[in-house]
Design a protein around this motif. Structure first.
Motif, short mmCIF file in Angstrom:
data_model
loop_
_atom_site.label_atom_id
_atom_site.label_comp_id
_atom_site.label_asym_id
_atom_site.label_seq_id
_atom_site.Cartn_x
_atom_site.Cartn_y
_atom_site.Cartn_z
N SER A 60 57.33 26.15 2.36
CA SER A 60 58.61 26.59 1.81
C SER A 60 58.83 28.08 1.99
CB SER A 60 58.71 26.24 0.32
OG SER A 60 58.67 24.84 0.14
N LEU A 61 57.83 28.88 1.66
CA LEU A 61 57.99 30.33 1.71
C LEU A 61 58.03 30.90 3.12
CD1 LEU A 61 55.63 31.42 -1.20
CD2 LEU A 61 58.13 31.41 -1.18
N PHE A 62 57.10 30.46 3.97
CA PHE A 62 56.99 31.07 5.29
C PHE A 62 57.79 30.34 6.36
CE2 PHE A 62 53.27 32.59 3.01
CZ PHE A 62 53.38 33.94 3.22
N GLY A 63 58.32 29.16 6.05
CA GLY A 63 59.12 28.41 7.02
C GLY A 63 60.56 28.25 6.59
N ALA A 64 61.02 29.07 5.64
CA ALA A 64 62.39 28.95 5.12
C ALA A 64 63.43 29.28 6.17
CB ALA A 64 62.57 29.90 3.93
N SER A 65 64.62 28.69 6.00
CA SER A 65 65.73 28.96 6.89
C SER A 65 67.02 29.09 6.07
CB SER A 65 65.89 27.83 7.90
OG SER A 65 67.01 28.04 8.72
N PRO A 66 67.67 30.24 6.03
CA PRO A 66 67.26 31.47 6.67
C PRO A 66 65.96 31.99 6.07
CG PRO A 66 69.10 31.90 5.20
CD PRO A 66 68.90 30.42 5.24
N ALA A 67 65.27 32.82 6.79
CA ALA A 67 63.95 33.30 6.38
C ALA A 67 64.03 34.23 5.18
CB ALA A 67 63.29 34.03 7.54
N ILE A 68 63.00 34.14 4.32
CA ILE A 68 62.83 35.13 3.26
C ILE A 68 62.39 36.42 3.95
CG2 ILE A 68 61.50 35.77 1.21
CD1 ILE A 68 61.16 32.78 0.66
N THR A 69 62.92 37.54 3.52
CA THR A 69 62.61 38.80 4.20
C THR A 69 61.12 39.12 4.13
OG1 THR A 69 62.94 40.19 2.26
CG2 THR A 69 64.88 39.74 3.62
N ASN A 70 60.63 39.79 5.17
CA ASN A 70 59.23 40.21 5.20
C ASN A 70 58.91 41.11 4.02
OD1 ASN A 70 58.99 38.78 7.55
ND2 ASN A 70 58.95 40.56 8.88
N GLU A 71 59.86 41.94 3.61
CA GLU A 71 59.64 42.84 2.47
C GLU A 71 59.34 42.07 1.18
OE1 GLU A 71 61.85 46.51 0.13
OE2 GLU A 71 63.08 45.03 1.19
N VAL A 72 60.10 41.03 0.93
CA VAL A 72 59.89 40.23 -0.28
C VAL A 72 58.53 39.54 -0.23
CG1 VAL A 72 60.68 38.18 -1.54
CG2 VAL A 72 62.33 39.89 -0.79
N LEU A 73 58.19 38.91 0.90
CA LEU A 73 56.91 38.21 1.01
C LEU A 73 55.73 39.18 0.96
CD1 LEU A 73 57.87 35.55 3.67
CD2 LEU A 73 57.45 35.16 1.24
N ALA A 74 55.87 40.34 1.60
CA ALA A 74 54.79 41.33 1.58
C ALA A 74 54.53 41.81 0.16
CB ALA A 74 55.14 42.51 2.49
N LYS A 75 55.58 42.05 -0.57
CA LYS A 75 55.43 42.51 -1.96
C LYS A 75 54.83 41.41 -2.83
CE LYS A 75 56.84 45.59 -5.17
NZ LYS A 75 56.63 47.01 -5.16
N ALA A 76 55.29 40.19 -2.65
CA ALA A 76 54.81 39.07 -3.47
C ALA A 76 53.33 38.79 -3.26
CB ALA A 76 55.62 37.81 -3.17
N PHE A 77 52.87 38.91 -2.02
CA PHE A 77 51.49 38.59 -1.70
C PHE A 77 50.60 39.82 -1.54
CE2 PHE A 77 53.74 34.74 -0.49
CZ PHE A 77 52.98 33.80 -1.15
N ARG A 78 51.21 41.01 -1.72
CA ARG A 78 50.47 42.27 -1.60
C ARG A 78 49.79 42.42 -0.24
NH1 ARG A 78 48.16 43.44 -7.65
NH2 ARG A 78 50.06 42.81 -8.70
N ILE A 79 50.58 42.15 0.79
CA ILE A 79 50.11 42.28 2.16
C ILE A 79 51.15 43.09 2.93
CG2 ILE A 79 48.72 40.18 2.17
CD1 ILE A 79 51.03 38.69 3.45
N ASP A 80 50.84 43.49 4.15
CA ASP A 80 51.81 44.26 4.94
C ASP A 80 52.72 43.34 5.74
OD1 ASP A 80 50.51 43.65 7.46
OD2 ASP A 80 49.02 45.15 6.95
N ALA A 81 53.81 43.91 6.23
CA ALA A 81 54.81 43.13 6.97
C ALA A 81 54.25 42.50 8.23
CB ALA A 81 56.02 44.00 7.30
N ALA A 82 53.31 43.17 8.90
CA ALA A 82 52.71 42.60 10.12
C ALA A 82 51.94 41.32 9.79
CB ALA A 82 51.78 43.63 10.77
#
Length: 95
Positions: A60-82
């Protein structure tokens, strides 16, 4: 505050909320709230059920359409955009 949820097909429904706005997350769906402002945000949540059912969170999170922004996912999982982009590449976007 930027909020959203993913339906069971992986479709993203999102909106930027301002003071006094209301947003309803349907029961059992993956959702998020993200304060992108410079000041603290305040929200009130009401829950209707303690058994939400089964949701495949990664799909759900990484295959969403339209995609959840990299910024939101990076912040949520405490990882970088790459890292977010590498994870997203493992999931096919649902249409």
């Amino acid at each position: 505050m930027y909020v959203g949820y993913l339906d069971t097909n992986g479709t993203l429904f999102a909106k930027v909320l301002h003071k006094g706005d209301v947003f309803v997350f349907p029961k059992g769906l993956v959702h998020f709230e993200f304060n992108f402002g410079a000041t603290p945000a305040f929200g009130i949540a009401g829950l209707s059920c303690q058994n939400p059912g089964l949701v495949r969170v990664a799909d759900s999170l990484f295959g969403a359409s339209p995609a959840i922004t990299n910024e939101v996912l990076a912040k949520a999982f405490r990882i970088d955009a790459a890292t977010v982009q590498r994870i997203k590449a493992q999931f096919t976007t649902k249409k």
